[in-house]
Motif scaffolding. Structure first.
Motif, PDB file in Angstrom:
ATOM      1  N   UNK A   1       0.775  -1.233   0.000  1.00 10.25           N
ATOM      2  CA  UNK A   1       0.000   0.000   0.000  1.00 10.25           C
ATOM      3  C   UNK A   1       0.809   1.287   0.000  1.00 10.25           C
ATOM      4  N   UNK A   2       2.078   1.202   0.362  1.00 13.61           N
ATOM      5  CA  UNK A   2       2.910   2.405   0.367  1.00 13.61           C
ATOM      6  C   UNK A   2       3.390   2.789  -1.028  1.00 13.61           C
ATOM      7  N   UNK A   3       3.194   1.910  -1.993  1.00 15.36           N
ATOM      8  CA  UNK A   3       3.577   2.236  -3.366  1.00 15.36           C
ATOM      9  C   UNK A   3       2.506   3.142  -3.964  1.00 15.36           C
ATOM     10  N   UNK A   4       2.936   4.250  -4.498  1.00 15.93           N
ATOM     11  CA  UNK A   4       2.002   5.204  -5.100  1.00 15.93           C
ATOM     12  C   UNK A   4       1.740   4.827  -6.559  1.00 15.93           C
ATOM     13  N   UNK A   5       0.751   5.474  -7.136  1.00 13.69           N
ATOM     14  CA  UNK A   5       0.491   5.265  -8.565  1.00 13.69           C
ATOM     15  C   UNK A   5       1.710   5.664  -9.390  1.00 13.69           C
ATOM     16  N   UNK A   6       2.380   6.733  -8.972  1.00 20.47           N
ATOM     17  CA  UNK A   6       3.597   7.148  -9.680  1.00 20.47           C
ATOM     18  C   UNK A   6       4.675   6.070  -9.584  1.00 20.47           C
ATOM     19  N   UNK A   7       4.820   5.468  -8.384  1.00 23.13           N
ATOM     20  CA  UNK A   7       5.789   4.381  -8.226  1.00 23.13           C
ATOM     21  C   UNK A   7       5.481   3.257  -9.204  1.00 23.13           C
ATOM     22  N   UNK A   8       4.219   2.882  -9.269  1.00 23.75           N
ATOM     23  CA  UNK A   8       3.821   1.772 -10.128  1.00 23.75           C
ATOM     24  C   UNK A   8       4.027   2.092 -11.598  1.00 23.75           C
ATOM     25  N   UNK A   9       3.842   3.351 -11.964  1.00 24.13           N
ATOM     26  CA  UNK A   9       4.101   3.760 -13.349  1.00 24.13           C
ATOM     27  C   UNK A   9       5.594   3.694 -13.661  1.00 24.13           C
ATOM     28  N   UNK A  10       6.417   4.106 -12.713  1.00 24.35           N
ATOM     29  CA  UNK A  10       7.875   4.064 -12.910  1.00 24.35           C
ATOM     30  C   UNK A  10       8.363   2.618 -12.972  1.00 24.35           C
ATOM     31  N   UNK A  11       7.805   1.762 -12.127  1.00 25.44           N
ATOM     32  CA  UNK A  11       8.197   0.349 -12.104  1.00 25.44           C
ATOM     33  C   UNK A  11       7.924  -0.292 -13.458  1.00 25.44           C
ATOM     34  N   UNK A  12       6.764   0.006 -14.028  1.00 27.28           N
ATOM     35  CA  UNK A  12       6.390  -0.444 -15.380  1.00 27.28           C
ATOM     36  C   UNK A  12       6.652  -1.930 -15.609  1.00 27.28           C
ATOM     37  N   UNK A  13       6.469  -2.734 -14.570  1.00 26.58           N
ATOM     38  CA  UNK A  13       6.632  -4.175 -14.716  1.00 26.58           C
ATOM     39  C   UNK A  13       8.056  -4.678 -14.585  1.00 26.58           C
ATOM     40  N   UNK A  14       8.996  -3.794 -14.328  1.00 20.04           N
ATOM     41  CA  UNK A  14      10.400  -4.193 -14.200  1.00 20.04           C
ATOM     42  C   UNK A  14      10.649  -4.703 -12.786  1.00 20.04           C
ATOM     43  N   UNK A  15      11.075  -5.948 -12.685  1.00 24.02           N
ATOM     44  CA  UNK A  15      11.267  -6.596 -11.391  1.00 24.02           C
ATOM     45  C   UNK A  15      12.275  -5.843 -10.525  1.00 24.02           C
ATOM     46  N   UNK A  16      13.387  -5.451 -11.090  1.00 22.95           N
ATOM     47  CA  UNK A  16      14.418  -4.754 -10.311  1.00 22.95           C
ATOM     48  C   UNK A  16      13.924  -3.395  -9.806  1.00 22.95           C
ATOM     49  N   UNK A  17      13.101  -2.726 -10.595  1.00 23.27           N
ATOM     50  CA  UNK A  17      12.553  -1.442 -10.140  1.00 23.27           C
ATOM     51  C   UNK A  17      11.586  -1.650  -8.989  1.00 23.27           C
ATOM     52  N   UNK A  18      10.806  -2.730  -9.034  1.00 29.29           N
ATOM     53  CA  UNK A  18       9.908  -3.045  -7.928  1.00 29.29           C
ATOM     54  C   UNK A  18      10.705  -3.325  -6.660  1.00 29.29           C
ATOM     55  N   UNK A  19      11.759  -4.095  -6.792  1.00 27.88           N
ATOM     56  CA  UNK A  19      12.631  -4.383  -5.648  1.00 27.88           C
ATOM     57  C   UNK A  19      13.180  -3.075  -5.072  1.00 27.88           C
ATOM     58  N   UNK A  20      13.647  -2.195  -5.928  1.00 30.11           N
ATOM     59  CA  UNK A  20      14.197  -0.918  -5.475  1.00 30.11           C
ATOM     60  C   UNK A  20      13.169  -0.058  -4.762  1.00 30.11           C
ATOM     61  N   UNK A  21      11.960  -0.006  -5.296  1.00 28.91           N
ATOM     62  CA  UNK A  21      10.914   0.811  -4.659  1.00 28.91           C
ATOM     63  C   UNK A  21      10.504   0.225  -3.316  1.00 28.91           C
ATOM     64  N   UNK A  22      10.504  -1.096  -3.190  1.00 31.67           N
ATOM     65  CA  UNK A  22      10.194  -1.700  -1.890  1.00 31.67           C
ATOM     66  C   UNK A  22      11.276  -1.359  -0.869  1.00 31.67           C
ATOM     67  N   UNK A  23      12.512  -1.315  -1.333  1.00 32.55           N
ATOM     68  CA  UNK A  23      13.597  -0.920  -0.438  1.00 32.55           C
ATOM     69  C   UNK A  23      13.393   0.521   0.034  1.00 32.55           C
ATOM     70  N   UNK A  24      13.019   1.395  -0.875  1.00 33.79           N
ATOM     71  CA  UNK A  24      12.822   2.804  -0.528  1.00 33.79           C
ATOM     72  C   UNK A  24      11.622   3.002   0.401  1.00 33.79           C
ATOM     73  N   UNK A  25      10.490   2.434   0.039  1.00 36.34           N
ATOM     74  CA  UNK A  25       9.246   2.695   0.766  1.00 36.34           C
ATOM     75  C   UNK A  25       9.134   1.935   2.085  1.00 36.34           C
ATOM     76  N   UNK A  26       9.689   0.725   2.132  1.00 32.34           N
ATOM     77  CA  UNK A  26       9.531  -0.117   3.313  1.00 32.34           C
ATOM     78  C   UNK A  26      10.811  -0.294   4.113  1.00 32.34           C
TER      79      UNK A  26
END
Length: 66
Positions: A22-47
């Protein structure tokens, strides 16, 4: 489920990702764009996860999509 499928259908899966993290914003999800490594990075940042924990969380989520 193969990550290539998730990436290709990201618009369908990003809602499920936002429910899970839930801490991932719509902008985060747009930036991730399905890229696994970007999702991992955003989880590190947000959580505050370390890389190993973030990768494990993504793998568990991915396995539940099967």
């Amino acid at each position: 489920m193969n990550w290539d499928i998730i990436e290709g259908k990201w618009s369908q899966f990003k809602g499920e990702a936002q429910v899970k993290w839930g801490k991932l914003t719509n902008d985060d999800l747009d930036v991730i764009a399905g890229k696994q490594e970007k999702l991992v990075g955003r989880l590190q940042e947000r959580y505050g996860y370390n890389k190993e924990k973030a990768e494990q969380a993504v793998e568990e989520w991915q396995s539940r999509l099967d």
